[in-house]
Each structure stands twice: as C-alpha cells, then as structure tokens.
Motif scaffolding. Sequence first.
Motif, short mmCIF file in Angstrom:
data_model
loop_
_atom_site.label_atom_id
_atom_site.label_comp_id
_atom_site.label_asym_id
_atom_site.label_seq_id
_atom_site.Cartn_x
_atom_site.Cartn_y
_atom_site.Cartn_z
N ARG A 181 -6.30 3.86 2.31
CA ARG A 181 -5.10 4.51 1.80
C ARG A 181 -4.74 3.77 0.51
O ARG A 181 -4.12 2.73 0.52
CB ARG A 181 -3.95 4.42 2.79
N ALA A 216 0.34 8.07 4.81
CA ALA A 216 -0.74 7.51 5.64
C ALA A 216 -0.74 8.07 7.04
O ALA A 216 0.28 8.55 7.56
CB ALA A 216 -0.63 5.99 5.67
N ASP A 271 -4.82 3.89 9.19
CA ASP A 271 -5.25 3.71 7.80
C ASP A 271 -5.04 2.25 7.36
O ASP A 271 -4.27 1.50 7.99
CB ASP A 271 -4.45 4.61 6.87
N GLY A 280 -9.80 7.84 -0.27
CA GLY A 280 -9.69 8.26 1.12
C GLY A 280 -10.98 8.70 1.76
O GLY A 280 -11.02 8.94 2.97
#
Length: 237
Positions: free
Chosen positions: A52, A70, A74, A157
């Motif tokens: 993240r 998030a 994460d 990501g």
Amino acid sequence: MDADHTAPAGPFAALTTAHVADACLRAGVAVRCAPAAVRPVLAGRRLAGRVRPARHAGSVDVFLEAIDRAEPGDVLVVDDGGRTDRACVGDLVAWEARAAGLAGLVVWGAHRDTADLTVVGLPVFSLGATASGPLELDPRPAGALDAARVGPWTVDGGDLVLADDDGVLFVPADRAGELFDLAGSIRDTERRQADRIRAGRSLRAQVGFDDYLTARAADPTLTFRAHLRAVGGAIEE
C-alpha cells in the motif's frame, strides 16, 4: 490490541526472505531486495502483505489517506526518498495502521518514537531513527498513492512485500503462489542437508564437491551453480 505481529499468517509463515529470494532467482523473477540498511525497528518482527504505497512530502495526511484505502493485511510502504535527516513516521501512524488491520510498515526513510513503536508492536522496517520530524512541506507529488520507491525499486499494489531479520523483499503478487511453493522446496532441501551435516555427512560430500572439482578441471566454464542444479543442491539458489 494483543494480536501477535511477529509471525505473519499464510504461506510465508514457515519461510524466510532468503528462501523466497532464492526462489525468485530459480524462477527467473527479478530479486528485488530493499537496500540492506532497511532494518526492523524490533528484531524478530516479520511481515507479509500487499504493498500500500505512499509518497511522503512532509505531511502525514498522505499516510492517513493510504490507510483509509487499505485492506486489512496490507503493508504501508512509505517513500521518503531515502532521507535520514528527518523522520516521516512515528507512533501515531503506527497506531493508526494497526487499528486499521495493516500488517506493518516499510519506510524508505527514517522513523522516530522508537520506544512508543515498541509498545505498538507493529512490524516497522526503516533506515533508522532520528528525533526531528519534517521541517518543510513540499508540494504533494502526482501519483503519491499509486507507487513508492524503495532503493532502486518502484513498487505498487501489484506487489507483495515480505520482511524479516534478513531484510525486505518485493515479489509480484501474481507469482507469489509459485514462488512460495518453490521456496518451500528449497527450504526443505536445505533442512535435509543441515540434518545430514549434523549426522556427520559433510556438505561437500552431499553435493559431490570432489566430482565438481574434477569436472571443472576438464571444463573450466562449469560453474558450481550448474553443478548444484544437476545434483539437486540448494545452497546458492
């Protein structure tokens, strides 16, 4: 607030970053390790989760926004340009990340509030501690929540981050299953080799080192890595 953050759940729980790095090498995946100076605030902490990203420009709002976006599990990956003249995260960001269910933080920069981070217990990896926070506020960069740079690597990501006492490693999320399976095989091979050494059979004997020396004398281009692949040794990958 009593959750154990020292051992991540999932396939990485029984592996190390070294195992996964070796798996990357064997699978032809780039080995993306953070520089060795990125270390855990508390030894023994491990983490694994999806990246993240957040690029710091002097204000914590970018972290709060990243945490707001998030998913539980994460990892907040903070890009402060590798600066060590200021701290960009402290205990409040760590508490907020923990309350949101994040697995931990990786900081390409410095942290502060070390004693308080110990209380939070969330795994935090950084370039070290310094007392000063940001003294200036720069314009927020475009794409501040889209990607982060850690050392030579830009991650987003689509990446997982794995971290333990050996360091921080990034792997593509869509290759993670394959890499974890391969890492498990490498781990098991190394454990068997270690057991045999303890039982009195040297590693040189296990990997046919005398045979390798003989073969190399006949073919100086033969590498030990190629020999290990032929005999099923782990050692270098």
